[in-house]
Design an enzyme around this catalytic site. Structure first.
Site, PDB file in Angstrom:
ATOM      1  N   SER A  55      24.378  44.485  28.805  1.00 53.50           N
ATOM      2  CA  SER A  55      24.529  45.506  27.775  1.00 53.50           C
ATOM      3  C   SER A  55      25.186  44.929  26.528  1.00 53.50           C
ATOM      4  O   SER A  55      26.014  44.002  26.615  1.00 53.50           O
ATOM      5  CB  SER A  55      25.421  46.616  28.346  1.00 53.50           C
ATOM      6  OG  SER A  55      25.824  47.505  27.345  1.00 53.50           O
TER       7      SER A  55
ATOM      8  N   TYR B  49      33.316  50.087  33.002  1.00 59.17           N
ATOM      9  CA  TYR B  49      31.864  49.865  33.051  1.00 59.17           C
ATOM     10  C   TYR B  49      31.508  48.561  32.332  1.00 59.17           C
ATOM     11  O   TYR B  49      30.807  47.695  32.877  1.00 59.17           O
ATOM     12  CB  TYR B  49      31.110  51.053  32.419  1.00 59.17           C
ATOM     13  CG  TYR B  49      29.670  50.700  32.123  1.00 59.17           C
ATOM     14  CD1 TYR B  49      28.741  50.586  33.145  1.00 59.17           C
ATOM     15  CD2 TYR B  49      29.253  50.413  30.815  1.00 59.17           C
ATOM     16  CE1 TYR B  49      27.432  50.205  32.884  1.00 59.17           C
ATOM     17  CE2 TYR B  49      27.951  50.036  30.544  1.00 59.17           C
ATOM     18  CZ  TYR B  49      27.040  49.935  31.581  1.00 59.17           C
ATOM     19  OH  TYR B  49      25.752  49.547  31.314  1.00 59.17           O
TER      20      TYR B  49
ATOM     21  N   LYS C 172      29.857  44.664  33.537  1.00 52.54           N
ATOM     22  CA  LYS C 172      28.698  43.942  32.970  1.00 52.54           C
ATOM     23  C   LYS C 172      29.116  42.540  32.553  1.00 52.54           C
ATOM     24  O   LYS C 172      28.434  41.550  32.833  1.00 52.54           O
ATOM     25  CB  LYS C 172      28.137  44.700  31.761  1.00 52.54           C
ATOM     26  CG  LYS C 172      27.443  45.995  32.108  1.00 52.54           C
ATOM     27  CD  LYS C 172      26.182  45.765  32.922  1.00 52.54           C
ATOM     28  CE  LYS C 172      25.619  47.038  33.503  1.00 52.54           C
ATOM     29  NZ  LYS C 172      24.616  46.846  34.536  1.00 52.54           N
TER      30      LYS C 172
END
Ligand code: NAD
Ligand code: WQD
Length: 338
Positions: free
Chosen positions: A124, A149, A153
């Site tokens: 991302s 989150y 990643k």
């Protein structure tokens, strides 16, 4: 190629299945349906003209994964499975770290055991944090992620690169998605958030259909052309095609490949609202709210590397993204629910 698709029932996974089949590949989906519906796969099956093999399995379930990888010989895994809600990850860090990190560890271990050492990972733009340069190239240093989150990643990128460094039979492609929106042209599959949408486009479509009163625009005092946040929105079908192109890097044994997947154009919140209203002829009432914690002013990429090395470039613009998002929402006011 035969592709293991984790998280294939989700928003991006379901669209990617269509492009994989269109390019002559076949897939097997593993998904625990935590944030998705089997109906999405039924609809993908109708579009591609064959049923997609599906296992309702959690990727942390080693035995369950073993069964799938014993049954098929995969050429590559496209790994979408993960939890993705930024705000929820702040409230439930352990759940996010456990699901995203541990799930990937189990997956990699089982893949290795079965001799499948090729993976395309859904990363991302969030890994850039507040980006040091705009447009963001892959050379741009990774930044501080303000939420668990994003940390998962960023850390999983490192894990995957370490795995490849230790065993060069692995090929790892990290695709850093910018802001995926839109839906397949039939309007039969699309993004189906549970509860109140966190992301801009699903919120807009739910306001347009009358499910929510108005859009809150989070801040109009950023240093951007109209004060609202600027992002690189990308049509999910273009994003899906990027995965097919990434298979070519796997096929030529790329080692590690890192690619930004965006259009290279930045649109503000109000640009998106105005485009949506114009293209679809519907109202989207909005009011200005305070900034959302953790948001940055501007985020868009330079996608030149993906074009040069993968032969991929986005085809669709903001109008098509707005048209197709609305087409999905208006045909499916309640998503996949009856
Ligand atoms: P999604 O929630 O629609 O799809 C993810 C799928 O993974 C869901 O079907 C969910 O049920 C499944 N899943 C989650 N945990 C699992 C587990 N432990 N075992 C098996 N299945 C599990 O999300 P999406 O928007 O399609 O995103 C796909 C991937 O792309 C995610 O990894 C996400 O973090 C990443 N990504 C998404 C965006 C975005 O804005 N949508 C942007 C950048 C990266
Ligand atoms: C876009 C713009 C908001 C909702 C997130 C993740 C990122 C990636 C993509 C997974 C911002 C504004 C939004 C609303 C608004 N996901 N907005 N009102 O924050 O750029 O990226 O999704 O990897 O990691 O952080 O996307 O769609 O939430 O917001 O004004 O109700 O819309 O402030 O400027 P974001 P978004």
């Amino acid at each position: 190629m035969k592709i293991l698709v984790t998280g294939g029932a989700g928003f991006i996974g379901s669209h990617t299945l269509i492009e994989l089949y269109a390019a002559g590949h076949t897939a097997v989906v593993v998904d625990n349906l935590y944030n998705s519906s089997k109906e999405a796969l039924n609809r993908v099956g109708k579009i591609v003209g064959e049923e997609i093999p599906f296992y309702q399995t959690d990727i942390r379930d080693r035995e369950g994964l073993e069964k799938v990888l014993s049954r098929y010989q995969f050429d590559c895994c496209i790994h979408f499975a993960g939890l993705k809600a930024v705000g929820e990850s702040v409230a439930k860090p352990l759940e996010y770290y456990e699901n995203n990190m541990n799930g990937t560890f189990v997956l990699l271990d089982v893949m290795r055991k079965h001799g499948c050492k090729n993976i395309i990972f859904s990363s991302s733009a969030t890994v850039y944090g507040d980006p040091a340069v705009i447009p963001i190239t892959e050379q741009c240093p990774k930044g501080h992620c303000t939420n668990p989150y994003g940390q998962t990643k960023s850390m999983l990128e490192e894990v995957l690169m370490d795995v490849q460094k230790a065993d060069q039979e692995w090929n790892v492609v990290l695709l850093r998605y910018f802001n995926p929106i839109g839906a397949y042209k039939t309007g039969t599959i699309g993004e189906n958030p549970n509860g109140i949408p966190n992301n801009l486009m699903p919120y807009i479509t739910q306001v347009a259909i009358g499910k929510r009163k108005e859009l809150g625009v989070f801040g109009n005092d950023y240093d951007t052309h109209d004060g609202t946040g600027v992002r690189d929105y990308i049509h999910v079908v273009d994003l899906a095609k990027a995965h097919v192109c990434a298979l070519s890097a796997i096929a030529r044994q790329c080692g590690v490949g890192i690619y930004n997947i965006g259009t290279g154009h930045g649109y503000s919140v109000l640009d998106v609202v105005n485009a949506f209203v114009k293209v679809n002829g519907v109202d989207v009432p909005y009011s200005i709210k305070p900034r959302r914690p953790g948001d940055i002013a501007t985020c868009y990429c330079d996608p030149a590397k993906a074009k040069a090395e993968l032969g991929w470039e986005a085809q669709y613009g903001i109008e098509e993204m707005c048209r197709d998002s609305w087409n999905w929402q208006k045909n499916n006011p309640n998503g996949y629910a009856e």
